[in-house]
Each structure stands twice: as structure tokens, then as C-alpha cells.
Design a protein around this motif. Structure first.
Motif, PDB file in Angstrom:
ATOM      1  N   THR A 100      11.846  22.223 -22.847  1.00  0.00           N
ATOM      2  CA  THR A 100      11.256  22.560 -24.097  1.00  0.00           C
ATOM      3  C   THR A 100       9.843  23.290 -23.785  1.00  0.00           C
ATOM      4  O   THR A 100       9.391  23.196 -22.848  1.00  0.00           O
ATOM      5  CB  THR A 100      11.142  21.346 -25.035  1.00  0.00           C
ATOM      6  OG1 THR A 100      10.287  20.529 -24.401  1.00  0.00           O
ATOM      7  CG2 THR A 100      12.421  20.569 -24.993  1.00  0.00           C
ATOM      8  N   ARG A 101       9.463  23.701 -24.961  1.00  0.00           N
ATOM      9  CA  ARG A 101       7.996  24.259 -25.035  1.00  0.00           C
ATOM     10  C   ARG A 101       6.910  23.099 -24.417  1.00  0.00           C
ATOM     11  O   ARG A 101       5.698  23.448 -23.964  1.00  0.00           O
ATOM     12  CB  ARG A 101       7.618  24.858 -26.236  1.00  0.00           C
ATOM     13  CG  ARG A 101       6.150  25.553 -26.504  1.00  0.00           C
ATOM     14  CD  ARG A 101       6.057  26.861 -25.681  1.00  0.00           C
ATOM     15  NE  ARG A 101       6.965  27.620 -26.407  1.00  0.00           N
ATOM     16  CZ  ARG A 101       6.756  28.612 -27.189  1.00  0.00           C
ATOM     17  NH1 ARG A 101       5.670  28.515 -27.948  1.00  0.00           N
ATOM     18  NH2 ARG A 101       7.532  29.642 -27.769  1.00  0.00           N
ATOM     19  N   ALA A 113       9.123  35.224 -28.872  1.00  0.00           N
ATOM     20  CA  ALA A 113       9.997  34.209 -28.850  1.00  0.00           C
ATOM     21  C   ALA A 113       9.972  33.459 -30.147  1.00  0.00           C
ATOM     22  O   ALA A 113      10.994  33.208 -30.844  1.00  0.00           O
ATOM     23  CB  ALA A 113      10.094  33.294 -27.619  1.00  0.00           C
ATOM     24  N   ASP A 114       8.963  32.992 -30.587  1.00  0.00           N
ATOM     25  CA  ASP A 114       8.775  32.246 -31.793  1.00  0.00           C
ATOM     26  C   ASP A 114       9.109  33.240 -33.026  1.00  0.00           C
ATOM     27  O   ASP A 114       9.750  32.482 -33.984  1.00  0.00           O
ATOM     28  CB  ASP A 114       7.320  31.887 -31.916  1.00  0.00           C
ATOM     29  CG  ASP A 114       6.901  30.634 -31.092  1.00  0.00           C
ATOM     30  OD1 ASP A 114       7.747  30.247 -30.680  1.00  0.00           O
ATOM     31  OD2 ASP A 114       5.587  30.733 -30.946  1.00  0.00           O
ATOM     32  N   ALA A 115       8.960  34.603 -32.842  1.00  0.00           N
ATOM     33  CA  ALA A 115       9.258  35.413 -34.099  1.00  0.00           C
ATOM     34  C   ALA A 115      10.548  35.572 -34.160  1.00  0.00           C
ATOM     35  O   ALA A 115      11.297  35.904 -35.424  1.00  0.00           O
ATOM     36  CB  ALA A 115       8.256  36.747 -34.111  1.00  0.00           C
ATOM     37  N   PRO A 161       5.524  34.129 -25.797  1.00  0.00           N
ATOM     38  CA  PRO A 161       5.602  32.865 -26.684  1.00  0.00           C
ATOM     39  C   PRO A 161       5.984  33.519 -28.185  1.00  0.00           C
ATOM     40  O   PRO A 161       6.421  33.026 -28.992  1.00  0.00           O
ATOM     41  CB  PRO A 161       4.461  32.433 -26.484  1.00  0.00           C
ATOM     42  CG  PRO A 161       4.087  32.394 -24.986  1.00  0.00           C
ATOM     43  CD  PRO A 161       4.424  34.047 -24.648  1.00  0.00           C
ATOM     44  N   SER A 162       4.820  34.443 -28.355  1.00  0.00           N
ATOM     45  CA  SER A 162       4.762  34.806 -29.889  1.00  0.00           C
ATOM     46  C   SER A 162       6.067  35.668 -30.205  1.00  0.00           C
ATOM     47  O   SER A 162       6.699  35.449 -31.344  1.00  0.00           O
ATOM     48  CB  SER A 162       3.619  35.797 -30.137  1.00  0.00           C
ATOM     49  OG  SER A 162       3.475  36.819 -29.340  1.00  0.00           O
ATOM     50  N   GLY A 212      10.624  30.332 -23.963  1.00  0.00           N
ATOM     51  CA  GLY A 212      11.595  31.153 -24.852  1.00  0.00           C
ATOM     52  C   GLY A 212      12.285  32.073 -24.709  1.00  0.00           C
ATOM     53  O   GLY A 212      13.259  32.464 -25.158  1.00  0.00           O
ATOM     54  N   THR A 245      -0.502  32.771 -28.425  1.00  0.00           N
ATOM     55  CA  THR A 245       0.336  32.815 -29.753  1.00  0.00           C
ATOM     56  C   THR A 245      -0.613  33.031 -30.786  1.00  0.00           C
ATOM     57  O   THR A 245      -0.045  32.961 -31.926  1.00  0.00           O
ATOM     58  CB  THR A 245       0.740  31.244 -29.770  1.00  0.00           C
ATOM     59  OG1 THR A 245      -0.321  30.429 -29.929  1.00  0.00           O
ATOM     60  CG2 THR A 245       1.676  31.054 -28.911  1.00  0.00           C
ATOM     61  N   GLY A 259      13.408  34.654 -31.679  1.00  0.00           N
ATOM     62  CA  GLY A 259      14.196  34.007 -30.935  1.00  0.00           C
ATOM     63  C   GLY A 259      15.357  33.312 -31.464  1.00  0.00           C
ATOM     64  O   GLY A 259      16.659  33.060 -30.725  1.00  0.00           O
ATOM     65  N   SER A 260      15.336  33.179 -32.777  1.00  0.00           N
ATOM     66  CA  SER A 260      16.477  32.268 -33.433  1.00  0.00           C
ATOM     67  C   SER A 260      17.456  33.490 -34.014  1.00  0.00           C
ATOM     68  O   SER A 260      18.578  32.970 -34.340  1.00  0.00           O
ATOM     69  CB  SER A 260      15.994  31.562 -34.536  1.00  0.00           C
ATOM     70  OG  SER A 260      15.126  32.454 -35.511  1.00  0.00           O
TER      71      SER A 260
END
Length: 393
Positions: A381-382, A304-306, A301-302, A332, A392, A308-309
Motif C-alpha cells: 500500500t501507499r 495515480a490518485d487522479a 502519485p498525483s 500506484g 502530490t 488510477g481507479s
């Protein structure tokens, strides 16, 4: 019993593991099942999925579930499950990577071929019906890596996966009562010592004696032209471990998509993105490296958040069912690699076994999406999962 007959019994990854254990001598079972050290990370990779809980949306109406996806900007897959790079397959089953590639192609998905394959990339690619990626390890350094990259390109591989975490991690620890004798060669003396195991598995022994497959690594020829022995892989890996500076060097030899595998921290994920990777794989090397690192699903999760975009995030480690894939995708991941799950299918029942395991994953994903109220992974979705707060942090 034929491979097709055994394959019909593989209703889960656990069942495939059972039938693998019935077919292989104990030293090979321990090779494919085991993790490094005390296998803490191996267990956590699997068990941590239980800490992810689903939050379904009920009473929703939609058509048939769609599992298809597109990775790396243009590679279309029937589902986000791909076969991870794993070495030493042909010792356990003579058809090895060829069987894996055919099964993956028939299922409409991709296979990643290991540098330590017992079958040349040219043969695997010729057998494949779908996308083939090549995983790059430095086996005796950059000179041989350059040759492997060229062979992968000539064979039509669609992407290169550079593994950066193959640095050992300590021997496997087992009580002597549980440790099977493992040959360090397959000469007469070693086979004689292994006879109490091999004679109990006549189907494997017959196939091995007929084909003598998997004893060498054709992607890593020695200076005199002979292929590397499968028993020398760790020695070859230790000569020139991967470093970040290799990424620019690889770009000088490969102009296709480049994925960096072996990421377990946000810091390394950001560095991979800064170096221009087209994708990363959140992975702890299938718990074969350093024991005691986090389970990969807890790190996903962390990461993908950092990043993933900005890059595709793929995932492997501990995946044993379609519901696990859905959990990773909700957290993610863009694609999910299966290693041991596919190995168990191959060792239990060859190509039909791998096909069956991929179908088990397909059905598991479809059923999980249905229960969650999702028509496809695009709806996921999450919010469809809950995780512990410290994942996270």
C-alpha cells in the motif's frame, strides 16, 4: 568470453552497464546511455527514487513471496516488470528485439516492440514465448501507421501502445572531449572515421560485419518500397507528430486494448482516460525528449490518485533495481517498464544478459517485499513508503 559467462557477472544493472561499455564502441554507448539536453531529466529519473523511503512492517509471518499480476484485464504475468519499447537495438546486438522477446517470454512477462525496431514485428512475434505489445509512432504519418497497426494485429500483438510525447527536445550536450564520433551511415568512409572506436571492440565489430543488422526500420517502408534508414527516424517522426485526435482514428483501426504512453501531468492523464484509453504510461520518454521535465516517479502519485481507479497506470523512467519497482507499485503503478536496464543486459551479453537482468529484478522485488512484510503486491500500500510532500501537490 561467451555471452553466458558474461551474463553470470551481471549481478546488477550497474554491472550490466559496465560490461556493455566494454563491448560496444563509444558512439553506441553514448546512444544507449544518453539523455537529451544536459541530461538533467535523465539524472533526476534515477536519483528521485532515493527520495522515496520505505516503511516496513516487521515480525510478520507468511509463505513464499508472490510476484505475479494481471494487466489489461486478462494478461497474466509472472511479475509486473515488462520490457519497454526501445529502438535501434540491432545495431548494438545483432539479435536485438528477438533476444529481448525470448528472454521476456522465458521470464513470464511481456515485451513492447518499438515502431523503430530494427526487426520486423512478424519476426519478433515469431520468436516470442510470451505477450508482445506494439508501440505506435507516426513514421511519415497516418497512412503508414495504419499498415503498422494491421501488421501488429496479424502478428498477434495483445495491445497497442500509442506514444504521444515523441516531439524532439533538443540535441544532447557534451563537452567535445567527451563526444565520440557518431556515424551518420555505415559506408566505408564513415566506418573508417569510426575505426579508432570500433577496432577497440572486436567482438561487436565481428558481429556487426557478419550480420549488418539494425541499419533499417522495416516497419516504415518508403514510397518506393525500401525500408527507412535508422538514421532517418527523427525525420520520419517530425512529419506527423501525435495529437489527441489520433486516438479516435486509431480506435477505427484497432479494437484491442489501447495504452497511451508519455503522460507526465494530471491534465493529460485525465484527457487520456476521457478518450477511452485502457491504460496510460507515466513517462518522459526515458529522458530522450524535453530536458528539464519532472522525474517520472515524482509525477506518479498525483496521476495515480487522479485516474488510477478508472484506468491502468503503468510507469517507466529511471528504474534500475527491484526496490525501484516496489516503490513505483506502492505509489500506484500497475505495471513497470524497464528500458535502459534491459538494453544494458542485451548489449553486454545478448539474450542471456536480458534473462539475467530480469532475474535480478525478480530477486530484488522478492527481497524488498519480504523486508516490507508483504507476501505479494496485493499487500503493498501507499503506507509502505514515504515521499516528499510536494510530490502530490
Amino acid at each position: 568470453m561467451s555471452e553466458r559467462s558474461v551474463a553470470r557477472k551481471l549481478t546488477s544493472v550497474l554491472a550490466a552497464q559496465h560490461y556493455m561499455e566494454r563491448r560496444l564502441p563509444r558512439f553506441l554507448v553514448q546512444r544507449y546511455e544518453g539523455g537529451s539536453g544536459r541530461a538533467v531529466t535523465l539524472r533526476r529519473n534515477v536519483e528521485a527514487f532515493d527520495e522515496v523511503t520505505f516503511m516496513p512492517r516487521v515480525a510478520r509471518d507468511f509463505g513464499a513471496r508472490r510476484l505475479d499480476t494481471t494487466v489489461l484485464g486478462g494478461t497474466k504475468l509472472s511479475m509486473p516488470v515488462m520490457i519497454a519499447p526501445t529502438g535501434g537495438l540491432a545495431i548494438g546486438h545483432w539479435d536485438g528485439e528477438r533476444a529481448m522477446a525470448r528472454a521476456a517470454g522465458e521470464a513470464g512477462t511481456a515485451m513492447v516492440v518499438s515502431s523503430s525496431t530494427g526487426t520486423a514485428i512478424e519476426e519478433v512475434a515469431a520468436a516470442a514465448q510470451g505477450p508482445v505489445l506494439f508501440q505506435l509512432h507516426h513514421l511519415y504519418g497516418r497512412e503508414n501507421s495504419a499498415r503498422m497497426i494491421e501488421r501488429a494485429r496479424a502478428s498477434g500483438c495483445t495491445a497497442l501502445m500509442f506514444t504521444v510525447d515523441a516531439r524532439g527536445g533538443g540535441p544532447r550536450e557534451r563537452h567535445p572531449r567527451e563526444t565520440a564520433f557518431a556515424p551518420t551511415s555505415f559506408g566505408p568512409a564513415e566506418l573508417l572515421r569510426a575505426a579508432p572506436q570500433t577496432l577497440r571492440r572486436p567482438r561487436w565489430l565481428w558481429d556487426f560485419l557478419r550480420h549488418r543488422s539494425g541499419l533499417t526500420v522495416p516497419m516504415a517502408p518508403l514510397k518506393d518500397g525500401r525500408p527507412l534508414s535508422v538514421f532517418k527516424i527523427m525525420e520520419a517522426l517530425s512529419v506527423r507528430p501525435a495529437v489527441w485526435e489520433d486516438v479516435d482514428w486509431i480506435r477505427g483501426h484497432w479494437d484491442g486494448p489501447l495504452i497511451i504512453k508519455g503522460i507526465i501531468t494530471v491534465e493529460d492523464a485525465r484527457r487520456a482516460v476521457a478518450l477511452g484509453s485502457d491504460g496510460i504510461v507515466v513517462s518522459n520518454h526515458g529522458a530522450l525528449g524535453l530536458d528539464g521535465v519532472p522525474a517520472t516517479i515524482t509525477a506518479l502519485p498525483s496521476i495515480a490518485d487522479a485516474v488510477g481507479s478508472r484506468t491502468e497506470v503503468w510507469f517507466d523512467g529511471g528504474v534500475r533495481r527491484g526496490a525501484d519497482v516496489v516503490k513505483a507499485m506502492a505509489l500506484g503503478a500497475k505495471g513497470v517498464l524497464i528500458g535502459r536496464a534491459a538494453i544494458y543486459g542485451l548489449m553486454a551479453a545478448g539474450e542471456p544478459g536480458v534473462r539475467q537482468i530480469l532475474e535480478v529484478f525478480r530477486q530484488g522485488m522478492a527481497g524488498t517485499l519480504l523486508a516490507l512484510g508483504c507476501e505479494s503486491f496485493e499487500d503493498l500500500t501507499r503506507d509502505h513508503v514515504r515521499i516528499p510532500a510536494d510530490w502530490t501537490a
